[in-house]
Design a protein around this motif. Structure first.
Motif, PDB file in Angstrom:
ATOM      1  N   MET A 301      41.509 -17.807  52.316  1.00  0.00           N
ATOM      2  CA  MET A 301      41.540 -19.045  51.802  1.00  0.00           C
ATOM      3  C   MET A 301      40.754 -20.398  51.504  1.00  0.00           C
ATOM      4  SD  MET A 301      43.795 -19.137  55.617  1.00  0.00           S
ATOM      5  CE  MET A 301      45.177 -20.734  55.161  1.00  0.00           C
ATOM      6  N   SER A 302      39.278 -19.913  52.107  1.00  0.00           N
ATOM      7  CA  SER A 302      38.548 -20.414  51.892  1.00  0.00           C
ATOM      8  C   SER A 302      37.784 -21.016  50.600  1.00  0.00           C
ATOM      9  CB  SER A 302      37.756 -21.086  53.275  1.00  0.00           C
ATOM     10  OG  SER A 302      38.176 -21.728  53.871  1.00  0.00           O
ATOM     11  N   LEU A 303      37.227 -19.677  50.515  1.00  0.00           N
ATOM     12  CA  LEU A 303      36.207 -19.196  49.330  1.00  0.00           C
ATOM     13  C   LEU A 303      37.530 -18.588  48.166  1.00  0.00           C
ATOM     14  CD1 LEU A 303      33.743 -16.892  51.379  1.00  0.00           C
ATOM     15  CD2 LEU A 303      33.614 -19.549  50.462  1.00  0.00           C
ATOM     16  N   GLY A 304      38.470 -18.216  48.653  1.00  0.00           N
ATOM     17  CA  GLY A 304      39.508 -17.481  47.322  1.00  0.00           C
ATOM     18  C   GLY A 304      40.361 -19.016  46.760  1.00  0.00           C
ATOM     19  N   ALA A 305      41.446 -19.229  48.031  1.00  0.00           N
ATOM     20  CA  ALA A 305      42.267 -20.036  46.633  1.00  0.00           C
ATOM     21  C   ALA A 305      41.158 -21.612  47.202  1.00  0.00           C
ATOM     22  CB  ALA A 305      43.323 -20.415  48.062  1.00  0.00           C
ATOM     23  N   GLY A 306      40.803 -21.873  48.195  1.00  0.00           N
ATOM     24  CA  GLY A 306      40.383 -23.006  48.069  1.00  0.00           C
ATOM     25  C   GLY A 306      39.064 -23.264  46.648  1.00  0.00           C
ATOM     26  N   LEU A 307      38.077 -22.576  46.297  1.00  0.00           N
ATOM     27  CA  LEU A 307      37.821 -22.317  44.915  1.00  0.00           C
ATOM     28  C   LEU A 307      38.498 -21.819  43.710  1.00  0.00           C
ATOM     29  CD1 LEU A 307      34.811 -21.766  46.457  1.00  0.00           C
ATOM     30  CD2 LEU A 307      35.041 -23.880  46.035  1.00  0.00           C
ATOM     31  N   ASP A 308      39.855 -21.165  43.930  1.00  0.00           N
ATOM     32  CA  ASP A 308      40.433 -20.938  43.071  1.00  0.00           C
ATOM     33  C   ASP A 308      39.240 -19.883  42.303  1.00  0.00           C
ATOM     34  OD1 ASP A 308      42.237 -20.965  40.789  1.00  0.00           O
ATOM     35  OD2 ASP A 308      41.024 -22.241  40.167  1.00  0.00           O
ATOM     36  N   ILE A 309      39.142 -19.033  43.155  1.00  0.00           N
ATOM     37  CA  ILE A 309      38.749 -17.540  43.396  1.00  0.00           C
ATOM     38  C   ILE A 309      39.529 -16.335  42.808  1.00  0.00           C
ATOM     39  CG2 ILE A 309      36.866 -15.952  43.233  1.00  0.00           C
ATOM     40  CD1 ILE A 309      34.856 -18.280  43.777  1.00  0.00           C
ATOM     41  N   ASP A 310      40.181 -15.669  42.167  1.00  0.00           N
ATOM     42  CA  ASP A 310      40.752 -14.991  42.600  1.00  0.00           C
ATOM     43  C   ASP A 310      40.681 -13.179  42.126  1.00  0.00           C
ATOM     44  OD1 ASP A 310      40.637 -15.002  39.301  1.00  0.00           O
ATOM     45  OD2 ASP A 310      43.066 -15.489  38.497  1.00  0.00           O
ATOM     46  N   ASP A 311      39.572 -13.165  42.327  1.00  0.00           N
ATOM     47  CA  ASP A 311      38.673 -11.786  42.033  1.00  0.00           C
ATOM     48  C   ASP A 311      38.366 -10.904  43.686  1.00  0.00           C
ATOM     49  OD1 ASP A 311      36.137 -10.137  41.867  1.00  0.00           O
ATOM     50  OD2 ASP A 311      38.007  -9.612  39.920  1.00  0.00           O
ATOM     51  N   PHE A 312      39.052  -9.977  43.915  1.00  0.00           N
ATOM     52  CA  PHE A 312      38.842 -10.008  45.724  1.00  0.00           C
ATOM     53  C   PHE A 312      37.039 -10.204  45.474  1.00  0.00           C
ATOM     54  CE2 PHE A 312      38.447  -6.641  48.695  1.00  0.00           C
ATOM     55  CZ  PHE A 312      39.009  -7.214  49.854  1.00  0.00           C
ATOM     56  N   ASP A 313      36.789  -8.931  44.359  1.00  0.00           N
ATOM     57  CA  ASP A 313      35.275  -8.408  44.894  1.00  0.00           C
ATOM     58  C   ASP A 313      34.139  -9.677  44.568  1.00  0.00           C
ATOM     59  OD1 ASP A 313      34.997  -5.467  44.716  1.00  0.00           O
ATOM     60  OD2 ASP A 313      36.256  -5.911  43.445  1.00  0.00           O
ATOM     61  N   ALA A 314      34.629 -10.719  44.193  1.00  0.00           N
ATOM     62  CA  ALA A 314      34.057 -11.890  44.429  1.00  0.00           C
ATOM     63  C   ALA A 314      33.768 -13.133  45.299  1.00  0.00           C
ATOM     64  CB  ALA A 314      34.401 -12.342  43.192  1.00  0.00           C
ATOM     65  N   VAL A 315      35.276 -12.589  45.661  1.00  0.00           N
ATOM     66  CA  VAL A 315      35.815 -13.629  46.937  1.00  0.00           C
ATOM     67  C   VAL A 315      34.783 -12.568  48.155  1.00  0.00           C
ATOM     68  CG1 VAL A 315      37.329 -14.252  48.880  1.00  0.00           C
ATOM     69  CG2 VAL A 315      37.763 -14.656  46.569  1.00  0.00           C
ATOM     70  N   ALA A 316      34.916 -11.221  48.376  1.00  0.00           N
ATOM     71  CA  ALA A 316      34.163 -10.703  49.504  1.00  0.00           C
ATOM     72  C   ALA A 316      32.423 -10.741  49.314  1.00  0.00           C
ATOM     73  CB  ALA A 316      34.532  -8.917  49.101  1.00  0.00           C
ATOM     74  N   ALA A 317      32.545 -11.312  48.011  1.00  0.00           N
ATOM     75  CA  ALA A 317      30.896 -10.831  47.612  1.00  0.00           C
ATOM     76  C   ALA A 317      30.473 -11.947  48.647  1.00  0.00           C
ATOM     77  CB  ALA A 317      30.715 -10.948  46.752  1.00  0.00           C
ATOM     78  N   LEU A 318      31.023 -13.371  48.512  1.00  0.00           N
ATOM     79  CA  LEU A 318      30.993 -14.644  48.799  1.00  0.00           C
ATOM     80  C   LEU A 318      30.953 -14.899  50.211  1.00  0.00           C
ATOM     81  CD1 LEU A 318      32.403 -17.540  46.306  1.00  0.00           C
ATOM     82  CD2 LEU A 318      30.063 -16.848  46.745  1.00  0.00           C
ATOM     83  N   GLY A 319      32.086 -14.062  51.383  1.00  0.00           N
ATOM     84  CA  GLY A 319      31.609 -13.821  52.583  1.00  0.00           C
ATOM     85  C   GLY A 319      30.930 -13.338  52.953  1.00  0.00           C
ATOM     86  N   GLN A 320      31.066 -11.844  52.095  1.00  0.00           N
ATOM     87  CA  GLN A 320      29.184 -11.591  52.660  1.00  0.00           C
ATOM     88  C   GLN A 320      27.894 -12.649  52.559  1.00  0.00           C
ATOM     89  OE1 GLN A 320      30.687  -7.734  50.199  1.00  0.00           O
ATOM     90  NE2 GLN A 320      29.512  -6.404  51.916  1.00  0.00           N
ATOM     91  N   THR A 321      28.017 -12.982  51.965  1.00  0.00           N
ATOM     92  CA  THR A 321      26.978 -14.530  52.130  1.00  0.00           C
ATOM     93  C   THR A 321      26.986 -15.135  52.434  1.00  0.00           C
ATOM     94  OG1 THR A 321      26.931 -14.146  49.156  1.00  0.00           O
ATOM     95  CG2 THR A 321      25.837 -15.565  50.087  1.00  0.00           C
ATOM     96  N   CYS A 322      27.688 -15.547  53.286  1.00  0.00           N
ATOM     97  CA  CYS A 322      27.923 -16.304  54.469  1.00  0.00           C
ATOM     98  C   CYS A 322      27.519 -15.783  55.508  1.00  0.00           C
ATOM     99  CB  CYS A 322      29.131 -16.931  54.489  1.00  0.00           C
ATOM    100  SG  CYS A 322      29.334 -18.254  53.202  1.00  0.00           S
ATOM    101  N   ASP A 323      28.255 -14.786  55.723  1.00  0.00           N
ATOM    102  CA  ASP A 323      27.624 -14.068  57.240  1.00  0.00           C
ATOM    103  C   ASP A 323      26.293 -13.112  57.235  1.00  0.00           C
ATOM    104  OD1 ASP A 323      30.119 -13.479  57.228  1.00  0.00           O
ATOM    105  OD2 ASP A 323      30.968 -12.070  56.951  1.00  0.00           O
ATOM    106  N   ARG A 324      25.300 -12.854  55.742  1.00  0.00           N
ATOM    107  CA  ARG A 324      24.374 -12.609  56.581  1.00  0.00           C
ATOM    108  C   ARG A 324      23.293 -13.666  55.636  1.00  0.00           C
ATOM    109  NH1 ARG A 324      26.000  -8.617  52.197  1.00  0.00           N
ATOM    110  NH2 ARG A 324      25.630  -6.421  52.856  1.00  0.00           N
TER     111      ARG A 324
END
Length: 584
Positions: A301-324
């Motif tokens: 929701m926040s890193l995908g739809a909120g930033l208009d990013i529709d690529d799953f791997d790109a959204v996951a990479a952003l999530g993993q960046t936040c987590d690390r």
């Protein structure tokens, strides 16, 4: 076998290098139970008004409940402190293996109270009912690297964002799979030079018959079935369907590519579930280039739809960046969205656009490192950046906390839930959207009643501490469980929830919070751009009516201060010595 009674608290003074075990004051377990309630009561006593959240005088508590390790559902602990993002009361929760290990390691202690500031980075090792302060060799490491340094223990730690005191830094457990995420508890740990809590304990045993019965009951609830089927990642589909999904920095309520980042793709990519054996199996685990990852609803929701990013791997990479890094992904997504909108509005010159995951990732690193004027400002939150550069109403906040991705223009009850949340904008204090959308507009009085009911019920669950999803399976709000730990005289549990909510309100009022802060920004009076609710706004007159009804039902005055009658009824007079008008 009945569990041992947890009736003590471990207190660690990092400035003095001391550890002390103290009994919980008489009556506090009965009146506040544990978790959020007991932690809030301790925090109120420990802090004076106006304490710097990142200063030596702030305290942070790591609290369990009287039934931690026994209740079905995901175990959780509470990190409780004064928030560096909001200046308000903060309770933030994380699940996984760490809470069970902490419960075993603490023995007869309900939690851990940490004060002071260490002269050099330290770890706290919890084992056999005591704590040891040790030098931290992991300072500078990511949350994943820190956890891996202790293969025979369970770890809750901060990453680089916490070390640099980012105002929305998280506390990560289970190698970054779980986070006490919102409000900046990780920054408080960083300010104290506390890198990690290392729990060396086995999950407690006991209450097998009760646990087995409620495990079966939980699985049969609609919530239990939903969690087993999909988990929270499906919430993006729900929000999108009803037109309450924040997209492109709060400009719309619908995202056409939900399937690309939501449950459809997650199920296709899944390599397993979060837990091998559990009441609910947790989220789906997917394989990415950077390792296994458990995406949550907020990620999409926040890193995908909120930033208009529709690529799953790109959204996951952003999530993993936040987590690390150890950074709250909801606030992080808002920081990126604000930058994009500020650039478009000529508030600042930072070329960045929606749909640009590489640019977003670079900015997140800049924030976590505080390595530029923009990164340093955004590290203190969207409001801090807007104060420095302009663009105050580009992204909505409440009490300086960025809103999660449920847009209240798509469900008016969420406007009141956000505005009255005790820790700033939060959908976990009350989520009436899940019923309002099926009932239609409730009107001011019904909305106030529903929000209050959820806030009080969650205050009870988080004092137990129970998974808030597990609440659907509890009979009489858990009285049968409480009797097993000698809390059978706790009284009317609904009153406990109300009492706890009023303790956090008194804390916030003492910090200067009033009706002026229980408000939504002008952003939400602009028409929603897309989706089934296109054109909807949060009407200011309707909102004022809801807030009036809320204060009236709470027994608070027109400025949001609990009245003397409410204080008396909830037996909280000992907390009000700073409020002369309550004793006239």
């Amino acid at each position: 076998m009945a569990p041992p009674i947890a009736d003590r608290l471990l207190t660690v003074d990092l400035s003095a290098g001391s550890v002390e075990s103290t009994p919980i004051p008489d009556g506090w377990r009965q009146r506040y139970v544990g978790g959020k309630g007991l932690g809030a009561r301790y925090l109120y006593d420990e802090l004076d008004a106006g304490v710097d959240p990142l200063g030596e005088e702030n305290a942070i508590l790591f609290m369990l409940g009287p039934l931690s390790g026994y209740l079905p559902g995901a175990s959780r602990y509470a990190a409780i402190t004064k928030s560096p993002l909001t200046g308000c009361f903060l309770d933030s929760y994380a699940g996984g293996e760490f809470p069970d290990s902490l419960a075993g390691a603490l023995g007869s202690h309900m939690g851990l109270l940490v004060t002071g500031i260490a002269s050099d980075p330290v770890h706290l090792v919890i084992e056999d009912g005591s704590a040891t302060i040790e030098a931290a060799e992991t300072w500078g490491a990511s949350t994943v690297e820190t956890a891996r340094a202790f293969p025979n223990a369970s770890v809750a730690c901060i990453g680089p964002a916490g070390e640099r005191q980012i105002a929305y830094a998280t506390i990560a457990s289970d190698a970054g799979d779980h986070h006490a995420g919102r409000g900046g508890a990780g920054a408080v740990m960083g300010s104290k030079r506390l890198k990690a809590i290392i729990a060396k304990g086995d999950p407690p045993d006991g209450l097998d018959d009760l646990r087995e019965a409620y495990t079966t009951k939980y699985r049969e609830t609609s919530t239990g079935q939903w969690l087993r089927a999909s988990g929270t990642v499906e919430t993006i589909d729900f929000a999108n369907e009803i037109g309450a999904l924040s997209t492109r920095g709060w400009s719309g309520g619908h995202f056409d590519e939900t399937d690309e980042v939501g449950i459809t793709t997650v199920e296709d990519r899944a390599v397993g579930r979060e837990y091998a054996e559990a009441t609910t199996p947790g989220g789906y685990r997917v394989a990415t280039e950077e390792g296994d990852y458990v995406p949550r609803g907020a990620t999409a929701m926040s890193l995908g739809a909120g930033l208009d990013i529709d690529d799953f791997d790109a959204v996951a990479a952003l999530g993993q960046t936040c987590d690390r890094l150890g950074i709250d992904l909801i606030s992080a997504g808002s920081a990126v969205a604000w930058t994009i909108k500020a650039n478009a509005a000529d508030v600042l010159d930072r070329p960045l656009s929606f749909g640009d995951p590489d640019g977003a990732r670079a900015l997140l690193g800049e924030i976590a490192e505080r390595e530029s004027d923009l990164g340093d400002a955004l590290a203190d939150g969207v409001e801090a950046a807007a104060t420095q550069f302009g663009g105050r109403d580009l992204v909505p906040t409440v009490k300086s906390m960025e809103l999660p991705a449920y847009d209240p223009r798509g469900a008016q009850s969420m406007a009141l839930a956000y505005a009255t949340s005790d820790r700033g904008a939060c959908h976990r204090r009350a989520r009436p959207i899940e019923r309002e959308v099926f009932d239609g507009n409730w009107g001011a009085d019904r909305t106030a009643a529903e929000v209050i009911r959820e806030q009080d019920q969650r205050s009870i669950l988080w004092s137990l501490i129970a998974d808030d999803f597990f609440g659907d399976a509890l009979d009489d709000l858990g009285r049968e469980w409480l009797e097993s730990v000698s809390l059978e005289t706790v009284g009317e549990l609904a009153t406990v929830g109300e009492r706890v909510w009023n303790v956090t309100r008194l804390f916030n009022v003492r910090e200067g919070i009033s009706r002026e802060d229980d408000a939504l920004p002008a952003t939400l009076q602009e028409p929603l751009g897309t989706g089934p609710r296109a054109g909807a706004v949060v009407d200011s007159d309707d909102f004022d009516s809801m807030l009036d009804a809320y204060y009236r039902r709470r027994g608070w005055d027109e400025n949001g201060v609990p009245t003397a009658q409410t204080i008396d009824r909830l037996d909280l007079t000992e907390l009000t010595e700073d409020f002369d008008h309550l004793h006239d």
